[in-house]
Write a protein that holds these residues in place. Structure first.
Motif, PDB file in Angstrom:
ATOM      1  N   LEU A   1       0.830  -1.207   0.000  1.00  0.00           N
ATOM      2  CA  LEU A   1       0.000   0.000   0.000  1.00  0.00           C
ATOM      3  C   LEU A   1       0.867   1.261   0.000  1.00  0.00           C
ATOM      4  CD1 LEU A   1      -2.883  -0.948   2.458  1.00  0.00           C
ATOM      5  CD2 LEU A   1      -3.018  -0.633  -0.019  1.00  0.00           C
ATOM      6  N   TYR A   2       1.950   1.228   0.760  1.00  0.00           N
ATOM      7  CA  TYR A   2       2.884   2.356   0.773  1.00  0.00           C
ATOM      8  C   TYR A   2       3.489   2.558  -0.614  1.00  0.00           C
ATOM      9  CZ  TYR A   2       6.949   5.211   1.863  1.00  0.00           C
ATOM     10  OH  TYR A   2       7.905   6.191   1.860  1.00  0.00           O
ATOM     11  N   GLN A   3       3.833   1.467  -1.267  1.00  0.00           N
ATOM     12  CA  GLN A   3       4.377   1.568  -2.622  1.00  0.00           C
ATOM     13  C   GLN A   3       3.362   2.200  -3.567  1.00  0.00           C
ATOM     14  OE1 GLN A   3       5.943  -2.121  -4.137  1.00  0.00           O
ATOM     15  NE2 GLN A   3       7.205  -2.450  -2.341  1.00  0.00           N
ATOM     16  N   TYR A   4       2.104   1.885  -3.381  1.00  0.00           N
ATOM     17  CA  TYR A   4       1.063   2.482  -4.213  1.00  0.00           C
ATOM     18  C   TYR A   4       1.025   3.994  -4.034  1.00  0.00           C
ATOM     19  CZ  TYR A   4      -3.430   3.798  -6.084  1.00  0.00           C
ATOM     20  OH  TYR A   4      -4.429   4.431  -6.784  1.00  0.00           O
ATOM     21  N   THR A   5       1.133   4.448  -2.775  1.00  0.00           N
ATOM     22  CA  THR A   5       1.126   5.905  -2.551  1.00  0.00           C
ATOM     23  C   THR A   5       2.355   6.555  -3.183  1.00  0.00           C
ATOM     24  OG1 THR A   5       2.212   5.774  -0.389  1.00  0.00           O
ATOM     25  CG2 THR A   5      -0.196   5.692  -0.408  1.00  0.00           C
ATOM     26  N   LEU A   6       3.495   5.857  -3.146  1.00  0.00           N
ATOM     27  CA  LEU A   6       4.697   6.387  -3.792  1.00  0.00           C
ATOM     28  C   LEU A   6       4.530   6.417  -5.307  1.00  0.00           C
ATOM     29  CD1 LEU A   6       7.598   4.674  -1.809  1.00  0.00           C
ATOM     30  CD2 LEU A   6       6.810   7.041  -1.629  1.00  0.00           C
ATOM     31  N   LEU A   7       3.878   5.407  -5.852  1.00  0.00           N
ATOM     32  CA  LEU A   7       3.655   5.332  -7.290  1.00  0.00           C
ATOM     33  C   LEU A   7       2.799   6.512  -7.752  1.00  0.00           C
ATOM     34  CD1 LEU A   7       4.144   3.581  -9.804  1.00  0.00           C
ATOM     35  CD2 LEU A   7       2.024   2.382  -9.260  1.00  0.00           C
ATOM     36  N   GLU A   8       1.820   6.855  -6.959  1.00  0.00           N
ATOM     37  CA  GLU A   8       0.943   7.980  -7.283  1.00  0.00           C
ATOM     38  C   GLU A   8       1.678   9.313  -7.217  1.00  0.00           C
ATOM     39  OE1 GLU A   8      -2.362   7.978  -8.350  1.00  0.00           O
ATOM     40  OE2 GLU A   8      -1.883   5.866  -8.609  1.00  0.00           O
ATOM     41  N   SER A   9       2.761   9.371  -6.459  1.00  0.00           N
ATOM     42  CA  SER A   9       3.481  10.632  -6.300  1.00  0.00           C
ATOM     43  C   SER A   9       4.825  10.660  -7.011  1.00  0.00           C
ATOM     44  CB  SER A   9       3.674  10.937  -4.809  1.00  0.00           C
ATOM     45  OG  SER A   9       4.501   9.963  -4.226  1.00  0.00           O
ATOM     46  N   GLY A  10       5.074   9.716  -7.901  1.00  0.00           N
ATOM     47  CA  GLY A  10       6.307   9.820  -8.661  1.00  0.00           C
ATOM     48  C   GLY A  10       7.025   8.533  -8.970  1.00  0.00           C
ATOM     49  N   GLY A  11       7.042   7.564  -8.094  1.00  0.00           N
ATOM     50  CA  GLY A  11       7.742   6.319  -8.394  1.00  0.00           C
ATOM     51  C   GLY A  11       8.143   5.563  -7.150  1.00  0.00           C
ATOM     52  N   VAL A  12       8.391   4.281  -7.337  1.00  0.00           N
ATOM     53  CA  VAL A  12       8.767   3.392  -6.248  1.00  0.00           C
ATOM     54  C   VAL A  12      10.220   2.977  -6.447  1.00  0.00           C
ATOM     55  CG1 VAL A  12       8.266   1.195  -5.095  1.00  0.00           C
ATOM     56  CG2 VAL A  12       6.407   2.519  -6.117  1.00  0.00           C
ATOM     57  N   PRO A  13      11.074   3.191  -5.434  1.00  0.00           N
ATOM     58  CA  PRO A  13      12.471   2.767  -5.566  1.00  0.00           C
ATOM     59  C   PRO A  13      12.574   1.246  -5.720  1.00  0.00           C
ATOM     60  CG  PRO A  13      12.126   4.027  -3.522  1.00  0.00           C
ATOM     61  CD  PRO A  13      10.794   3.806  -4.147  1.00  0.00           C
ATOM     62  N   SER A  14      13.504   0.807  -6.547  1.00  0.00           N
ATOM     63  CA  SER A  14      13.639  -0.634  -6.813  1.00  0.00           C
ATOM     64  C   SER A  14      13.990  -1.418  -5.552  1.00  0.00           C
ATOM     65  CB  SER A  14      14.684  -0.867  -7.897  1.00  0.00           C
ATOM     66  OG  SER A  14      15.946  -0.394  -7.483  1.00  0.00           O
ATOM     67  N   TRP A  15      14.752  -0.826  -4.637  1.00  0.00           N
ATOM     68  CA  TRP A  15      15.113  -1.537  -3.415  1.00  0.00           C
ATOM     69  C   TRP A  15      13.889  -1.824  -2.556  1.00  0.00           C
ATOM     70  CZ3 TRP A  15      13.769   1.025   0.966  1.00  0.00           C
ATOM     71  CH2 TRP A  15      13.636   2.415   0.876  1.00  0.00           C
ATOM     72  N   LEU A  16      12.883  -0.951  -2.619  1.00  0.00           N
ATOM     73  CA  LEU A  16      11.666  -1.175  -1.850  1.00  0.00           C
ATOM     74  C   LEU A  16      10.872  -2.323  -2.461  1.00  0.00           C
ATOM     75  CD1 LEU A  16      10.066  -0.141   0.578  1.00  0.00           C
ATOM     76  CD2 LEU A  16       8.910   1.447  -0.952  1.00  0.00           C
TER      77      LEU A  16
END
Length: 140
Positions: free
Chosen positions: A23-38
């Motif tokens: 879910l946190y990754q989804y919020t990051l995706l909506e605001s620009g991108g998800v780091p690969s390490w995550l």
């Protein structure tokens, strides 16, 4: 019984944690991108948590006892959590000196699996047809 409970509980807790991270990754995706390490840590925790639940049942099915049971459970839970956490903390917080320890956490997982492979090879089936005894219905 306690060690299989630890494996199963760790598995379900890991899956819950993995879902929260998703879910946190989804919020990051909506605001620009998800780091690969995550993403990598998320995937490792998910797969290892599913395996922890399966291992909990396998430890019971193969009737592991004593030190072997403790070794399988302890090594697996350590690897299950510390491998993805090392990735998240090591890369995410810039503590890259921790990254080489992922090898150690991987070895913990491998040793746990090798013990189970050995146990599967040497165990005699407890029921006809090679299947574990059927589960008793729950009292609802």
């Amino acid at each position: 019984m306690c060690m299989s409970r630890i494996l199963k509980t760790s598995g379900f807790l890991g899956l819950t944690t993995m879902m929260v991270v998703g879910l946190y990754q989804y919020t990051l995706l909506e605001s620009g991108g998800v780091p690969s390490w995550l993403v990598g840590g998320h995937a490792h925790l998910g797969v290892l948590s599913i395996l922890a639940v399966v291992m909990g049942f396998a430890v019971d099915a193969f009737a592991l006892t004593g030190r072997l049971r403790a070794a399988v459970s302890g090594l697996f839970v350590v690897g299950q959590w510390l491998l993805p956490l090392t990735i998240w903390v090591g890369v995410g917080f810039g503590l890259t000196f921790l990254i080489p320890t992922t090898f150690l956490w991987g070895v913990c997982l491998i040793v746990s699996m090798l013990i189970m492979a050995w146990q599967a090879w040497v165990s005699e089936s407890t029921t006809p047809g090679g299947m574990p005894a059927p589960a008793s219905p729950a009292d609802d």
